[in-house]
Design a protein around this motif. Structure first.
Motif, PDB file in Angstrom:
ATOM      1  N   LEU A  24     -84.272  11.022 119.013  1.00 49.63           N
ATOM      2  CA  LEU A  24     -83.375  10.008 119.562  1.00 49.63           C
ATOM      3  C   LEU A  24     -83.064  10.283 121.026  1.00 49.63           C
ATOM      4  N   LEU A  25     -82.820  11.533 121.360  1.00 50.53           N
ATOM      5  CA  LEU A  25     -82.495  11.870 122.747  1.00 50.53           C
ATOM      6  C   LEU A  25     -83.696  11.697 123.656  1.00 50.53           C
ATOM      7  N   ILE A  26     -84.912  11.998 123.149  1.00 53.40           N
ATOM      8  CA  ILE A  26     -86.128  11.813 123.950  1.00 53.40           C
ATOM      9  C   ILE A  26     -86.371  10.336 124.194  1.00 53.40           C
ATOM     10  N   GLU A  27     -86.160   9.497 123.170  1.00 55.87           N
ATOM     11  CA  GLU A  27     -86.373   8.056 123.312  1.00 55.87           C
ATOM     12  C   GLU A  27     -85.445   7.463 124.372  1.00 55.87           C
ATOM     13  N   LYS A  28     -84.233   7.993 124.454  1.00 53.19           N
ATOM     14  CA  LYS A  28     -83.241   7.446 125.386  1.00 53.19           C
ATOM     15  C   LYS A  28     -82.943   8.451 126.497  1.00 53.19           C
ATOM     16  N   GLU A  29     -83.981   9.153 126.925  1.00 55.10           N
ATOM     17  CA  GLU A  29     -83.857  10.251 127.901  1.00 55.10           C
ATOM     18  C   GLU A  29     -83.077   9.845 129.144  1.00 55.10           C
ATOM     19  N   VAL A  30     -83.445   8.719 129.739  1.00 53.82           N
ATOM     20  CA  VAL A  30     -82.849   8.328 131.016  1.00 53.82           C
ATOM     21  C   VAL A  30     -81.357   8.039 130.871  1.00 53.82           C
ATOM     22  N   ILE A  31     -80.997   7.225 129.883  1.00 58.01           N
ATOM     23  CA  ILE A  31     -79.584   6.853 129.758  1.00 58.01           C
ATOM     24  C   ILE A  31     -78.744   8.032 129.284  1.00 58.01           C
ATOM     25  N   VAL A  32     -79.311   8.906 128.454  1.00 56.82           N
ATOM     26  CA  VAL A  32     -78.567  10.069 127.969  1.00 56.82           C
ATOM     27  C   VAL A  32     -78.249  11.015 129.119  1.00 56.82           C
ATOM     28  N   ASN A  33     -79.277  11.353 129.925  1.00 58.39           N
ATOM     29  CA  ASN A  33     -79.048  12.266 131.048  1.00 58.39           C
ATOM     30  C   ASN A  33     -78.088  11.664 132.069  1.00 58.39           C
ATOM     31  N   ASN A  34     -78.218  10.356 132.293  1.00 59.74           N
ATOM     32  CA  ASN A  34     -77.327   9.674 133.232  1.00 59.74           C
ATOM     33  C   ASN A  34     -75.877   9.746 132.761  1.00 59.74           C
ATOM     34  N   PHE A  35     -75.654   9.513 131.474  1.00 64.97           N
ATOM     35  CA  PHE A  35     -74.309   9.527 130.904  1.00 64.97           C
ATOM     36  C   PHE A  35     -73.712  10.941 130.937  1.00 64.97           C
ATOM     37  N   LEU A  36     -74.536  11.941 130.574  1.00 61.48           N
ATOM     38  CA  LEU A  36     -74.055  13.318 130.543  1.00 61.48           C
ATOM     39  C   LEU A  36     -73.707  13.835 131.932  1.00 61.48           C
ATOM     40  N   CYS A  37     -74.490  13.408 132.919  1.00 60.50           N
ATOM     41  CA  CYS A  37     -74.286  13.906 134.282  1.00 60.50           C
ATOM     42  C   CYS A  37     -73.184  13.155 135.011  1.00 60.50           C
ATOM     43  N   ASN A  38     -73.237  11.814 134.984  1.00 62.77           N
ATOM     44  CA  ASN A  38     -72.350  11.012 135.824  1.00 62.77           C
ATOM     45  C   ASN A  38     -71.036  10.603 135.172  1.00 62.77           C
ATOM     46  N   LYS A  39     -71.023  10.561 133.832  1.00 65.47           N
ATOM     47  CA  LYS A  39     -69.805  10.145 133.138  1.00 65.47           C
ATOM     48  C   LYS A  39     -69.053  11.336 132.550  1.00 65.47           C
ATOM     49  N   LEU A  40     -69.762  12.154 131.743  1.00 71.98           N
ATOM     50  CA  LEU A  40     -69.103  13.273 131.083  1.00 71.98           C
ATOM     51  C   LEU A  40     -69.055  14.527 131.959  1.00 71.98           C
ATOM     52  N   HIS A  41     -69.952  14.584 132.963  1.00 70.41           N
ATOM     53  CA  HIS A  41     -70.033  15.743 133.862  1.00 70.41           C
ATOM     54  C   HIS A  41     -70.324  17.032 133.098  1.00 70.41           C
ATOM     55  N   TRP A  42     -71.136  16.925 132.056  1.00 68.44           N
ATOM     56  CA  TRP A  42     -71.573  18.101 131.315  1.00 68.44           C
ATOM     57  C   TRP A  42     -72.828  18.704 131.932  1.00 68.44           C
ATOM     58  N   LEU A  43     -73.496  17.942 132.828  1.00 64.78           N
ATOM     59  CA  LEU A  43     -74.716  18.404 133.487  1.00 64.78           C
ATOM     60  C   LEU A  43     -74.567  18.236 134.988  1.00 64.78           C
ATOM     61  N   SER A  44     -75.465  18.860 135.724  1.00 64.85           N
ATOM     62  CA  SER A  44     -75.458  18.703 137.177  1.00 64.85           C
ATOM     63  C   SER A  44     -76.873  18.842 137.712  1.00 64.85           C
ATOM     64  N   GLY A  45     -77.126  18.255 138.874  1.00 64.35           N
ATOM     65  CA  GLY A  45     -78.418  18.404 139.546  1.00 64.35           C
ATOM     66  C   GLY A  45     -79.576  17.892 138.724  1.00 64.35           C
ATOM     67  N   GLU A  46     -80.602  18.758 138.549  1.00 62.12           N
ATOM     68  CA  GLU A  46     -81.817  18.389 137.846  1.00 62.12           C
ATOM     69  C   GLU A  46     -81.754  18.713 136.359  1.00 62.12           C
TER      70      GLU A  46
END
Length: 280
Positions: free
Chosen positions: A220-242
């Protein structure tokens, strides 16, 4: 990792790689969900002399197959002296000029359209409906296909025998088509809309479709890779950078596993909100 294992004989080496693969599966790192996938990661890191972090930046495991990220293909192509000039990249068409000082100094133009992907059966399921990934991210899917084709054409050493996650996920899923020889040969130019919304034909009561196995969280996460990474980085701030979802802390991954459906709904809503703002 390769240097540490270099002194081992073949049996010891395989035992150590299997142990490492099992540990990868236990930890859930790199999206690995079972020891077999973990062994693929360990073998790839060993043979290519790369770290697990470099593996995550370069590869995915999709349906048990090793695949290379489209952006990693593009980066390798550019590092080898290649150049890409994007002519257009929209939801309907992607076109780029690939050049290389040795193999294609004058450049080669490659393009793909959503209509071509639909008519070839790549972007539609067995019922003629547009697949969810192509419906949600047509621009990104077209661009990944063009990158893969360009790199494979000019510098095949980069991707020999390896496909992008978008391609691997479609292996075996292309609906079968037959050609009616009683009709003119130009019948293959079927309008896109006709494929997306086929006319129902009178048939006997259809048999119930087999119930498919539920997808695990990795798929599921691979299928929605772009939106998942975008949400985690820009909304939840659980990720950063690359970073990607593969770099999540265990507590964050556990939180997603407990409420996967709600998490994906929020990610898609956030992505749509951003897209609507960009359009306006």
């Amino acid at each position: 990792m390769a240097n540490e294992l270099a002194h081992l004989n073949d049996t010891q080496l395989m035992q150590n790689l299997q142990t490492l693969g099992t540990e990868f599966a236990k930890s859930g790192i790199l999206g690995v969900s079972n020891p077999s996938q973990g062994l693929i990661v360990a073998l790839t890191c060993y043979t290519e002399h790369i770290s697990p972090i470099e593996f995550a930046r370069t590869y995915h495991i999709v349906n048990g197959r090793l695949s290379m990220r489209a952006d990693a293909m593009q980066a390798q192509f550019l590092r080898q002296g290649g150049r890409i000039r994007w002519v257009t990249s929209t939801n309907e068409k992607c076109e780029a000029i690939f050049s290389h000082p040795e193999y294609a100094p004058e450049g080669v133009t490659l393009s793909l359209t959503i209509e071509e992907m639909v008519n070839s059966g790549v972007a539609v399921d067995g019922r003629g409906q547009l697949k969810q990934t192509w419906k949600s991210f047509p621009r990104q899917m077209l661009r990944a296909r063009v990158v893969s084709e360009g790199c494979r054409m000019l510098t095949p050493g980069i991707v020999a025998g390896i496909y992008t996650p978008e391609e691997v996920s479609e292996f075996g899923n292309t609906p079968a088509r037959t050609l009616d020889l009683s009709k003119p040969t130009n019948q293959r130019e079927v309008p896109t809309q006709a494929l997306l919304e086929p006319e129902p034909e009178p048939e006997p009561e259809p048999e119930p479709e087999p119930v498919s196995e539920p997808k695990d969280i990795t798929e599921l996460l691979i299928e929605k890779e772009v939106i998942v990474n975008n949400f985690l980085c820009n909304k939840l701030h659980w990720l950063s950078g690359e970073q990607t979802w593969r770099n999540l802390a265990p507590r964050h991954m556990d939180s997603i596993k407990q409420r996967t459906a709600q998490f994906l709904e929020r990610a898609e809503a956030y992505f749509k909100e951003q897209y609507d703002e960009e359009e306006n």
